[in-house]
Scaffold this motif. Sequence first.
Motif, PDB file in Angstrom:
ATOM      1  N   ALA A   1     -21.170  21.636 -46.963  1.00 10.27           N
ATOM      2  CA  ALA A   1     -22.683  21.725 -46.440  1.00 10.27           C
ATOM      3  C   ALA A   1     -22.881  20.362 -45.796  1.00 10.27           C
ATOM      4  CB  ALA A   1     -23.619  21.855 -47.653  1.00 10.27           C
ATOM      5  N   HIS A   2     -22.173  19.192 -45.859  1.00  8.30           N
ATOM      6  CA  HIS A   2     -22.702  18.011 -45.378  1.00  8.30           C
ATOM      7  C   HIS A   2     -21.321  17.577 -44.467  1.00  8.30           C
ATOM      8  CE1 HIS A   2     -24.958  17.933 -49.148  1.00  8.30           C
ATOM      9  NE2 HIS A   2     -25.690  17.104 -48.284  1.00  8.30           N
ATOM     10  N   LEU A   3     -20.563  18.336 -43.959  1.00  8.14           N
ATOM     11  CA  LEU A   3     -19.434  18.026 -42.908  1.00  8.14           C
ATOM     12  C   LEU A   3     -20.284  17.730 -41.575  1.00  8.14           C
ATOM     13  CD1 LEU A   3     -16.486  20.500 -43.787  1.00  8.14           C
ATOM     14  CD2 LEU A   3     -16.587  18.306 -44.195  1.00  8.14           C
ATOM     15  N   ARG A   4     -21.259  18.274 -41.200  1.00  6.91           N
ATOM     16  CA  ARG A   4     -22.032  17.926 -39.853  1.00  6.91           C
ATOM     17  C   ARG A   4     -22.286  16.642 -39.989  1.00  6.91           C
ATOM     18  NH1 ARG A   4     -26.805  21.633 -39.237  1.00  6.91           N
ATOM     19  NH2 ARG A   4     -25.731  23.412 -40.542  1.00  6.91           N
ATOM     20  N   PHE A   5     -22.625  16.200 -41.021  1.00  5.24           N
ATOM     21  CA  PHE A   5     -23.155  14.635 -41.076  1.00  5.24           C
ATOM     22  C   PHE A   5     -22.014  13.702 -40.691  1.00  5.24           C
ATOM     23  CE2 PHE A   5     -26.256  16.983 -43.750  1.00  5.24           C
ATOM     24  CZ  PHE A   5     -27.297  16.838 -42.945  1.00  5.24           C
ATOM     25  N   VAL A   6     -20.958  14.000 -41.273  1.00  5.58           N
ATOM     26  CA  VAL A   6     -19.405  13.239 -41.020  1.00  5.58           C
ATOM     27  C   VAL A   6     -19.266  13.147 -39.349  1.00  5.58           C
ATOM     28  CG1 VAL A   6     -17.237  13.188 -41.714  1.00  5.58           C
ATOM     29  CG2 VAL A   6     -18.615  13.544 -43.220  1.00  5.58           C
ATOM     30  N   VAL A   7     -19.460  14.488 -38.657  1.00  5.59           N
ATOM     31  CA  VAL A   7     -18.946  14.449 -37.405  1.00  5.59           C
ATOM     32  C   VAL A   7     -20.303  13.574 -36.694  1.00  5.59           C
ATOM     33  CG1 VAL A   7     -19.195  16.006 -35.418  1.00  5.59           C
ATOM     34  CG2 VAL A   7     -18.140  16.680 -37.510  1.00  5.59           C
TER      35      VAL A   7
ATOM     36  N   ALA B   1     -10.956  13.337 -34.003  1.00  2.00           N
ATOM     37  CA  ALA B   1     -10.453  14.107 -35.062  1.00  2.00           C
ATOM     38  C   ALA B   1     -10.146  13.383 -36.217  1.00  2.00           C
ATOM     39  CB  ALA B   1      -9.307  15.065 -34.774  1.00  2.00           C
ATOM     40  N   ASP B   2      -9.208  12.088 -35.896  1.00  2.00           N
ATOM     41  CA  ASP B   2      -8.970  11.163 -37.031  1.00  2.00           C
ATOM     42  C   ASP B   2     -10.179  10.751 -37.804  1.00  2.00           C
ATOM     43  OD1 ASP B   2      -6.174  12.078 -36.406  1.00  2.00           O
ATOM     44  OD2 ASP B   2      -5.885   9.985 -35.365  1.00  2.00           O
ATOM     45  N   LEU B   3     -11.114  10.141 -36.934  1.00  2.00           N
ATOM     46  CA  LEU B   3     -12.332   9.695 -37.452  1.00  2.00           C
ATOM     47  C   LEU B   3     -13.155  10.546 -38.438  1.00  2.00           C
ATOM     48  CD1 LEU B   3     -13.577   7.593 -34.259  1.00  2.00           C
ATOM     49  CD2 LEU B   3     -12.552   6.800 -36.047  1.00  2.00           C
ATOM     50  N   ILE B   4     -13.232  11.822 -37.781  1.00  2.00           N
ATOM     51  CA  ILE B   4     -13.963  12.561 -38.822  1.00  2.00           C
ATOM     52  C   ILE B   4     -13.110  13.042 -40.069  1.00  2.00           C
ATOM     53  CG2 ILE B   4     -14.492  15.145 -38.851  1.00  2.00           C
ATOM     54  CD1 ILE B   4     -15.001  14.966 -35.835  1.00  2.00           C
ATOM     55  N   GLN B   5     -11.744  12.781 -40.017  1.00  2.00           N
ATOM     56  CA  GLN B   5     -11.165  13.521 -41.141  1.00  2.00           C
ATOM     57  C   GLN B   5     -11.134  12.168 -41.992  1.00  2.00           C
ATOM     58  OE1 GLN B   5      -9.337  16.156 -41.464  1.00  2.00           O
ATOM     59  NE2 GLN B   5      -8.340  15.669 -43.562  1.00  2.00           N
ATOM     60  N   GLU B   6     -10.941  11.110 -41.528  1.00  2.00           N
ATOM     61  CA  GLU B   6     -11.400   9.752 -42.800  1.00  2.00           C
ATOM     62  C   GLU B   6     -12.738  10.056 -42.935  1.00  2.00           C
ATOM     63  OE1 GLU B   6      -9.055   7.730 -43.649  1.00  2.00           O
ATOM     64  OE2 GLU B   6      -7.658   8.714 -42.433  1.00  2.00           O
TER      65      GLU B   6
ATOM     66  N   HIS C   1     -22.846   5.607 -47.053  1.00  2.00           N
ATOM     67  CA  HIS C   1     -21.910   4.416 -47.390  1.00  2.00           C
ATOM     68  C   HIS C   1     -20.352   4.502 -47.517  1.00  2.00           C
ATOM     69  CE1 HIS C   1     -20.287   0.674 -49.490  1.00  2.00           C
ATOM     70  NE2 HIS C   1     -19.750   1.445 -50.083  1.00  2.00           N
ATOM     71  N   TRP C   2     -19.914   5.539 -48.083  1.00  2.00           N
ATOM     72  CA  TRP C   2     -18.700   6.002 -48.452  1.00  2.00           C
ATOM     73  C   TRP C   2     -17.936   6.423 -47.326  1.00  2.00           C
ATOM     74  CZ3 TRP C   2     -16.507   4.868 -52.904  1.00  2.00           C
ATOM     75  CH2 TRP C   2     -17.332   4.745 -54.062  1.00  2.00           C
ATOM     76  N   ILE C   3     -18.882   7.342 -46.316  1.00  2.00           N
ATOM     77  CA  ILE C   3     -18.156   8.055 -45.020  1.00  2.00           C
ATOM     78  C   ILE C   3     -18.001   6.779 -44.129  1.00  2.00           C
ATOM     79  CG2 ILE C   3     -18.708   9.134 -43.068  1.00  2.00           C
ATOM     80  CD1 ILE C   3     -20.519  10.996 -45.029  1.00  2.00           C
ATOM     81  N   LYS C   4     -19.026   5.658 -44.037  1.00  2.00           N
ATOM     82  CA  LYS C   4     -18.658   4.742 -43.206  1.00  2.00           C
ATOM     83  C   LYS C   4     -17.559   3.783 -43.518  1.00  2.00           C
ATOM     84  CE  LYS C   4     -23.164   4.326 -41.032  1.00  2.00           C
ATOM     85  NZ  LYS C   4     -24.344   3.545 -40.619  1.00  2.00           N
ATOM     86  N   ALA C   5     -17.417   3.712 -44.827  1.00  2.00           N
ATOM     87  CA  ALA C   5     -16.432   2.794 -45.234  1.00  2.00           C
ATOM     88  C   ALA C   5     -14.877   3.206 -45.010  1.00  2.00           C
ATOM     89  CB  ALA C   5     -16.606   2.580 -46.852  1.00  2.00           C
ATOM     90  N   GLU C   6     -14.718   4.518 -45.198  1.00  2.00           N
ATOM     91  CA  GLU C   6     -13.532   4.980 -44.812  1.00  2.00           C
ATOM     92  C   GLU C   6     -13.276   4.719 -43.270  1.00  2.00           C
ATOM     93  OE1 GLU C   6     -11.145   6.230 -46.947  1.00  2.00           O
ATOM     94  OE2 GLU C   6     -12.294   5.502 -48.553  1.00  2.00           O
TER      95      GLU C   6
END
Length: 284
Positions: A57-63, A77-82, A108-113
Amino acid sequence: MSTSLQSVHALVPGANLEAYVHAVNSIPLLTPEQEHELGENLYYRQDLDSARQMVLAHLRFVVHIARSYSGYGLPQADLIQEGNVGLMKAVKRFNPEMGVRLVSFAVHWIKAEIHEFILRNWRIVKVATTKAQRKLFFNLRGQKKRLAWLNNDEVHAVAASLGVESREVREMESRLTGHDMAFDPAAEADDDSAFRAPANYLEDHRYDPAHLLEDADFSENSSAHLHEALAGLDPRSRDILYQRWLAEEKATLHQLAAKYEVSAERIRQLEKNAMNKLKGSITA
């Protein structure tokens, strides 16, 4: 909804990025009540299906976050995967009792990766090695208003804004605007340009016989000086050094103080004096 979730679960960015983005955007957002219930199921009962639903449900925010890092020349694609890895780490650590939404916690966790991925894969191997340099690395592009080099006023403004020295801004700008150079000359390069390749002027001296002989001679002489210096110490000082530095189970100052019936401070002084004598003998 379950069918959509299963299809997205099997889909990874890279095969068809456009289809992936469309799929994740089609997943309904969770209401606060749904998110809290799923969070409790995961936090208290380790329900992995709840974790899966929260991630999807939160994958759209990662994109959305990954798109803001498109200026570093790395595949989207690699940035999204990380970023997805960071999202999963956030879901694993999410406590529904904290009173915040998962998306706020996960940023925080998304940006850190994503940051770590960029630093590992960007063309300059050691572009940023300290916390301050990393902050400068990820903010300098946004601070620059044009493609040309920063003038002095802009350098000072960026430095003040990011809390770093002006020289660090200049150095990072130089790194960011640097270009890659192949170590070996290109196959189609002619004789006039091939000589400019680093392979023709960068040498590896590690296995040079002269350097190996010099290093071996230095090591042998240093070892001889060390043994000679140790032999010149009085038995007590020699024993203190052995017990403090060479023994398998190293003695404390208080243990040696009890052994020689002196204060711990006296043992420390004897150790320091003995070390100074050794250093003087080795460097002489």
